[in-house]
Each structure stands twice: as C-alpha cells, then as structure tokens.
Design an enzyme around this catalytic site. Sequence first.
Site, PDB file in Angstrom:
ATOM      1  N   GLU A   1      19.696   0.918   0.741  1.00  0.00           N
ATOM      2  CA  GLU A   1      19.325   0.389   1.859  1.00  0.00           C
ATOM      3  C   GLU A   1      17.571   0.095   1.912  1.00  0.00           C
ATOM      4  O   GLU A   1      17.033  -0.570   2.611  1.00  0.00           O
ATOM      5  CB  GLU A   1      19.452   1.366   3.090  1.00  0.00           C
TER       6      GLU A   1
ATOM      7  N   GLY B   1       0.887  -1.251  -0.124  1.00  0.00           N
ATOM      8  CA  GLY B   1      -0.023   0.053  -0.095  1.00  0.00           C
ATOM      9  C   GLY B   1       0.945   1.189   0.097  1.00  0.00           C
ATOM     10  O   GLY B   1       0.539   2.349  -0.790  1.00  0.00           O
TER      11      GLY B   1
END
Length: 626
Positions: free
Chosen positions: A370, A123
């Site tokens: 990351e 989402g």
Amino acid sequence: MSIYEKPDSHKIEALKDAANRLRVLSIKSTNASNSGHPTSCCSAAEIVATLFFSEMKYQPSVPRSASNDRFVLSKGHAAPILYAAWSEAGLFPEEDLLQLRRLNCDLEGHPTPRLSFVDVATGSLGQGIGCAAGMAYVGKYVDHASYRVYCLLGDGESAEGSVWEALHFASHYALDNLVAVFDVNRLGQSDPTALQHDLDAYQNRVESFGWNTYVVDGHDVEALCKALYQARTVKDKPTCILAKTLKGKGIPNVEDQENWHGKAIGAKGNEVIAYIEQHISKNVRCELHPQLPSEQLAEIDFGHVAMSENPSYKLGEQVATRLAYGTALAKLGKNCPRVIGLDADTKNSTFSHKLKDQQPKQFIECFIAEQNMVGVAIGCATRNRAIVFASTFACFLSRAYDQLRMGAISQTNANFSGSHCGISIGEDGPSQMALEDLAMFRAIPGCTVFYPSDAVSAERAVELAANTKGMCFIRTSRPNVPVIYDNTEEFHVGKAKIVRQSNEDQVTIIGACITLSESVKAAVQLEASGIKVRIVDLFTIKPLDSQTILYCAQQTGGRVLVVEDHYPQGGIGDAVASVLAGQRNVIMKHLAVNDVPRSGTCEELLDMFKISAKHIVAAVLELITV
C-alpha cells in the site's frame, strides 16, 4: 546500438567544475541559513552535475514541461544541491540561494512543489522512488514518450521497506525509462548505515529485485557518464547506479567523518570554499547546457471529465457503495483514456476490477504494497498527465499515511478510495475494519472527504473527485444499502442533502451510508409513535455544509444526533461538533463505535455498539426529554 563515446577532456573538466561549484553553493546557502545538510550535498555533487549538465534532457526555463526528463530527489535533505543545480542551469539568480530556509523564500529545507522544478515533496525518506516509478509508468504506458525519470536516493533510506516495494514494482512493469542512483556515502544521521560501503551487498540485493545494476565511483564523472549512457541502452529493465561516495566530499577534516549530518560548516566556511575553489578551473556558472527534449508532448487540459452514462438504479434497490465506486470508475475510464485505476490486490472487493475488465491498459495492479501504491499514484498524477484513483480496504491506507500526508505537501491531485469501512463489514473482524480513516483524511490539508450514502451518490462522488483539485478520499461500505436518490440528482462538494423532513421535526439526525439507513428505519418507528425527525446526509465530511447543519439544528429545537460507523475521535461527530461549538441552545448526542470491535454479523455488531435503529430511537427519545 550506438557505441559509447567517452566525453572529451573539456567536458570532463567542465563537469568536475560544475560539481565543485555545486559544493560551494551548497556550503554558502547552508551557512547563510545556519542550518541544512551540506555534507549530504557534497557526496552527491558529481552525480547531480552529471545528471543535470550531461545526461538529462530538459528545458530549464519550463521546468514542468511535459516533455522534460523528470528528476526526484528522494534524499530531500540534500535540497541545497538541487537548488544550486537549477540556479546553475539558469532558472534563477545565484544570490537567491542565500535565502535558503527563510520564511519569505520557497527554497525550503526540503523540496516542495511550491518550486516550479519540484514534482513531489520529499524529505520523509524512502518515498521518492515510488513516486518516480509512477512517473515512469505514465511515461512508458500512458504518454508513450521518450522522457526518462531519474531518482537520487540516499543509502540510509534504503532501510525503508517502501524502497524495496518500489524496486519490485519497477522491475515487474519493466520500467526501462527509470534510473535510480544510490548515493552510498556510508554515513547516516547518527551512525554509519547498516551496509556502509559494502557495494557487493547492495548490488546483490538490487539485482535480486530484477534491476540492471552498475557500481561506480560516485565522484568520477566519466564513470557516471558511461553508466548513464549504458542505462539508456537497456530494455525492459530499470537501471540502478550504485555510486560509492564520501559524505562531505571535498571538505577538509569533515569528509567521511561522523557527526556532521545536518550541520552547516560554520566559521570555517570561507576557508573551505577557498579550498574547493582551488580545484575549479573556471569558476563561472556552468558552461555546459542541458540537452533539450527530443520531442514535444502536448500539455493536457482535461476540462470537465464526465462518466460515460448516468447512474441507472431503482429507488429502494439494495446496492453496496463499493460496487457503485467500481461502476463509476469504469464509466470515467470509458470516457477518458487517461483515467488510471490502481489497487493493492483487493480489486475484486473494491470493485476497481470493473475498470480493469473494461480498460485493462488503464489499470495498475500494485499488489499488497500500500505504501508504494500511494507513492505510485502520486507520481502518476504529476504534471497533469493522468486522472488517478487508487483503492484498497480503507484500514490498509493507514499503513501509507506518511505517503498520504506527503502527498498533501506535494499538492497531489491523486484520489483514494477506501472500502470496507466500519463494523458493518461484519465477520472479518477488527483488523479489516476502518474506524480511523475519516480522522486520517480529515487531518490532511486540502483533502476533500466524500462519504456517499447510496449508489447514486457514490457514482457522483467519483465523478466529482475526478474534477476536484487536490487530494480526495471516498469512503465506501461493504453491505448493500438502499438507493435513496433519483438517478438525476445533482451533488456538489460541500453540500449536504436533507433526505427526510417536516415542519414538526424534533431532532436532526446526521448519519452516513449504513447509519443513514438505520436512521431512516428509526424515523419510521418514531413516526409511528408520533415523533418526527429530520435526517441529513452530509455527502462530504470535508468540506462540511455548516449552513445546512446549523439550519436544521435551529429548525429542530437545537437537538442534534450524530450516528456513525467510526470511532468517536475525528469522525463525523467531531466534524459536526466543530460547527455547533459556540451555538447557544444546541445539544448534540453522538453514537459511534466506542471500543475495539470483534467478529459478528453486520446486524449484531450495529446493535452491540449501539448504532442500530433501536439505539437511534432510544437516543432520540432521550434528546427530546432534555
């Protein structure tokens, strides 16, 4: 190599019917909740129908079976069509779809693992493909299994950099068991997407990342069947299917029109449903049945995972906790072949290279990406196939904070380690100093936060994290600190250690790692002048050992000093203050890094920001005169 056989006309018709039924069910459910994204569902109807009822191999009654193919709905706002597909597959009754988005129903607005058929929450766009890549990595290199991973993305989310990080990762590791399907429906939430229907541009970009790519009409089930078959024959490359679609496909006066994102069809819903049903030859639950997996993988019960040997340090020996982290990770990996370490090109600083050097097949280099590393870690940890540790400088985990918070919603068991915390790293300067990380991870629901103060406790933190349900964060430091615990010392989540005490203690000092070491130095100086203090090592900042904190505060006349290498907001001080709030006759003083730091030696910076031993002495003297 087998030759592609076009599905017969009966199957083609059945897939078309299934797609239109998914449209109808998506419209019905979003109308029932008066909210949702039916147009985003309608563009993906043929894609989802083809995947669920022609391509994927899975046992519908056991959605999280280790043997099943995986499906990740990265465009999570299209959740109603995912729910409709599982209903059509027979997992739950169709009428349950009408409870969409209601408080007492797990069919939420976007998918979460409260549902048995959802592995990761989606989402927040741009994250599903990284998680899918982690699942595919485990499938190929850890499980050595035949299951495949499918990820459905929206074209709008391809603007997210994390998508391209994941594409690079999947290509680099030759994840030929991964298929990404882009639902290129041209329209975003508020405007058309940047590339709209320029499929050539999409293809050039995806292929430049090393992916095998097909461009198809996303509403042509036969074309989708063929592309998915071809994807199975490709080796050493992931496959991307770029499906040209129309948002709101099948809905008159809505199809390919702007300003329909996130809106239920409303009053004309029955009329639209009747129109779509005219195109369904057999309006019954899908007559196609998913293929069952071709192999059965054993489920895994890890039990208690222990290090291959105990810590082996000498009291007083100077060892960095980041080094102990790497040592413990290697010990865990030696004992359990499903311990996986990930790093973002900092392994020689976090010392995760110790696992790589010893067990190279249990290490994943994620490079300087990351966000993707966190997504891959969450994907690797799904379905209990691996015990996962991902590490980098703690400050750089802030770049992936959205992935981390979504990891909590995903109920992940992935563990994260952040090194180089605080000003104690010294000369590298403020861009490398994690001074917000405790606040970040303390705010994540269900996250256990370890802050070990020496090498022994750091090794035990790693071992405990491997056996603790939910996300864990281990904060490690750059400078060497003295070993203060015996190698046989036992540690527990949520239990603090009193490292110095007497019956004459006048102040309780709470520190961690470097500030604990400074507190011990201060205690020695204070004792020389006749003042005794108690020193507490919290070990876990979350959950907090409230009982020990309150006991020590009571035993030291209600005087508490917290010293931390972190900004004041959200760190140890705030955690302790939440325990002491409402307590009568308790006063707390808080020493922390109160400004943006700069380069300097560790000693200079500890002194400059008033968290060194001499400032701890001054703070104690101030407290006992109150």
